[in-house]
Design a protein around this motif. Structure first.
Motif, PDB file in Angstrom:
ATOM      1  N   ASP A   1      -3.507   8.530  -1.294  1.00 52.37           N
ATOM      2  CA  ASP A   1      -2.485   7.506  -1.313  1.00 52.37           C
ATOM      3  C   ASP A   1      -3.198   6.154  -1.291  1.00 52.37           C
ATOM      4  O   ASP A   1      -4.368   6.068  -0.912  1.00 52.37           O
ATOM      5  CB  ASP A   1      -1.586   7.687  -0.084  1.00 52.37           C
ATOM      6  CG  ASP A   1      -0.646   6.531   0.096  1.00 52.37           C
ATOM      7  OD1 ASP A   1       0.149   6.269  -0.820  1.00 52.37           O
ATOM      8  OD2 ASP A   1      -0.714   5.875   1.159  1.00 52.37           O
TER       9      ASP A   1
ATOM     10  N   ASP B   1      -1.601   2.417  -0.501  1.00 49.28           N
ATOM     11  CA  ASP B   1      -1.227   1.448   0.541  1.00 49.28           C
ATOM     12  C   ASP B   1      -1.178   2.104   1.920  1.00 49.28           C
ATOM     13  O   ASP B   1      -0.467   3.082   2.126  1.00 49.28           O
ATOM     14  CB  ASP B   1       0.147   0.848   0.218  1.00 49.28           C
ATOM     15  CG  ASP B   1       0.118   0.067  -1.081  1.00 49.28           C
ATOM     16  OD1 ASP B   1      -0.608  -0.940  -1.139  1.00 49.28           O
ATOM     17  OD2 ASP B   1       0.811   0.480  -2.037  1.00 49.28           O
ATOM     18  N   GLY B   2      -1.958   1.556   2.840  1.00 49.71           N
ATOM     19  CA  GLY B   2      -1.986   2.112   4.191  1.00 49.71           C
ATOM     20  C   GLY B   2      -2.961   3.268   4.341  1.00 49.71           C
ATOM     21  O   GLY B   2      -3.145   3.774   5.442  1.00 49.71           O
ATOM     22  N   THR B   3      -3.562   3.701   3.220  1.00 46.96           N
ATOM     23  CA  THR B   3      -4.537   4.804   3.272  1.00 46.96           C
ATOM     24  C   THR B   3      -5.922   4.305   2.864  1.00 46.96           C
ATOM     25  O   THR B   3      -6.850   4.313   3.665  1.00 46.96           O
ATOM     26  CB  THR B   3      -4.091   5.957   2.364  1.00 46.96           C
ATOM     27  OG1 THR B   3      -2.851   6.478   2.851  1.00 46.96           O
ATOM     28  CG2 THR B   3      -5.133   7.071   2.353  1.00 46.96           C
TER      29      THR B   3
ATOM     30  N   ASP C   1      -1.194   8.322   4.622  1.00 47.50           N
ATOM     31  CA  ASP C   1      -0.849   7.720   5.914  1.00 47.50           C
ATOM     32  C   ASP C   1       0.609   7.941   6.296  1.00 47.50           C
ATOM     33  O   ASP C   1       1.059   7.390   7.298  1.00 47.50           O
ATOM     34  CB  ASP C   1      -1.140   6.207   5.906  1.00 47.50           C
ATOM     35  CG  ASP C   1      -0.157   5.435   5.041  1.00 47.50           C
ATOM     36  OD1 ASP C   1       0.036   5.832   3.873  1.00 47.50           O
ATOM     37  OD2 ASP C   1       0.426   4.454   5.532  1.00 47.50           O
ATOM     38  N   THR C   2       1.355   8.733   5.486  1.00 43.06           N
ATOM     39  CA  THR C   2       2.751   9.016   5.840  1.00 43.06           C
ATOM     40  C   THR C   2       3.044  10.505   5.656  1.00 43.06           C
ATOM     41  O   THR C   2       2.316  11.220   4.948  1.00 43.06           O
ATOM     42  CB  THR C   2       3.757   8.235   4.961  1.00 43.06           C
ATOM     43  OG1 THR C   2       3.743   8.784   3.635  1.00 43.06           O
ATOM     44  CG2 THR C   2       3.440   6.741   4.921  1.00 43.06           C
TER      45      THR C   2
ATOM     46  N   ASP D   1       3.267  11.650   2.039  1.00 46.02           N
ATOM     47  CA  ASP D   1       2.005  12.073   1.413  1.00 46.02           C
ATOM     48  C   ASP D   1       1.676  13.519   1.782  1.00 46.02           C
ATOM     49  O   ASP D   1       1.230  14.308   0.946  1.00 46.02           O
ATOM     50  CB  ASP D   1       0.852  11.177   1.877  1.00 46.02           C
ATOM     51  CG  ASP D   1       1.068   9.721   1.528  1.00 46.02           C
ATOM     52  OD1 ASP D   1       1.420   9.435   0.376  1.00 46.02           O
ATOM     53  OD2 ASP D   1       0.878   8.876   2.427  1.00 46.02           O
TER      54      ASP D   1
HETATM   55 MG   LIG Z   1       0.839   4.834   2.201  1.00 49.86          MG
END
Ligand SMILES: [Mg+2]
Length: 218
Positions: free
Chosen positions: A16, A18-20, A167-168, A171
């Protein structure tokens, strides 16, 4: 898209974005909130927005202003490309991990809910483009937790997949649906507890364990 079935060994590692790989949430939230100010609408709180990142933009906006989703998406797409590098950076160690996995013979792709054109611009601007074999966005097909974006990334690289990193829980569910092992990082959108509820194979504060799972290919 042509599926190259001649490469039968599984070498695909999916990430992933964004955020990963990238600490991009502050810039995304700023652009998301800009839409409300632009249209003179009351804006939601930061925390409310943050909790939804990873879902498609229109789904996020529909939670707060269902009558104005189209106009808000237009405002976001005008604002974000001019501001997406204000604070966004790759998380510590990401470049080293990608370079190491690449040198070990794995094929690396982003699999994101962002559109492909935006994802590619973002990855290149952050200097990660040369470390990835492919950048796959979600362009008009079902988004994560559906596995479509993962399947497309693997097909584009002509390999089968090993791990999905995210990160979610979206995912993680997408990775499980695609038959991959799943690696959750705790530096992004979802909390440790929320990620644990999706029973990933690894739940870590960094990417060190991923390297431990993936020795050099012969
Ligand atoms: Mg993410």
């Amino acid at each position: 898209m042509e599926r190259r079935v001649s490469t039968v060994d599984a070498r695909g590692i999916l990430f992933d974005l964004d955020g990963t790989l990238v600490d991009s949430l502050p810039d995304i939230i700023d652009s998301f909130l800009h839409g409300f100010a632009h249209l003179g609408l009351p804006a939601p709180a930061h925390a409310e927005v943050r909790a939804l990142i990873g879902q498609p933009l229109d789904v996020m906006y529909s939670r707060f202003a269902p009558e104005h989703v189209d106009a808000l998406c237009v405002a976001y797409r005008e604002h974000y490309p001019r501001n997406f590098l204000n604070r966004s950076r790759a998380f510590p160690g990401v470049e080293t991990v990608l370079r190491t996995l690449r040198e070990r013979g794995y094929l690396l792709s982003v699999a994101t809910t962002k559109r492909s054109d935006m994802a590619r611009r973002f990855v290149d601007a952050l200097g990660l483009g040369g470390l990835l074999h492919h950048v796959q966005g979600t362009d008009g097909f079902p988004h994560k937790p559906a596995p479509d974006v993962l399947h497309r990334a693997l097909a584009a690289m002509g390999t089968r997949g090993l791990w999905m990193v995210g990160d979610t829980t979206l995912d993680l569910r997408a990775g499980q649906a695609a038959g991959l092992r799943t690696y959750a990082v705790t530096w992004g959108t979802h909390s440790h507890e929320e990620l644990a509820s999706a029973t990933p194979d690894e739940l870590q504060p960094d990417l060190e364990r991923l390297l431990a799972h993936l020795p050099p290919l012969g």
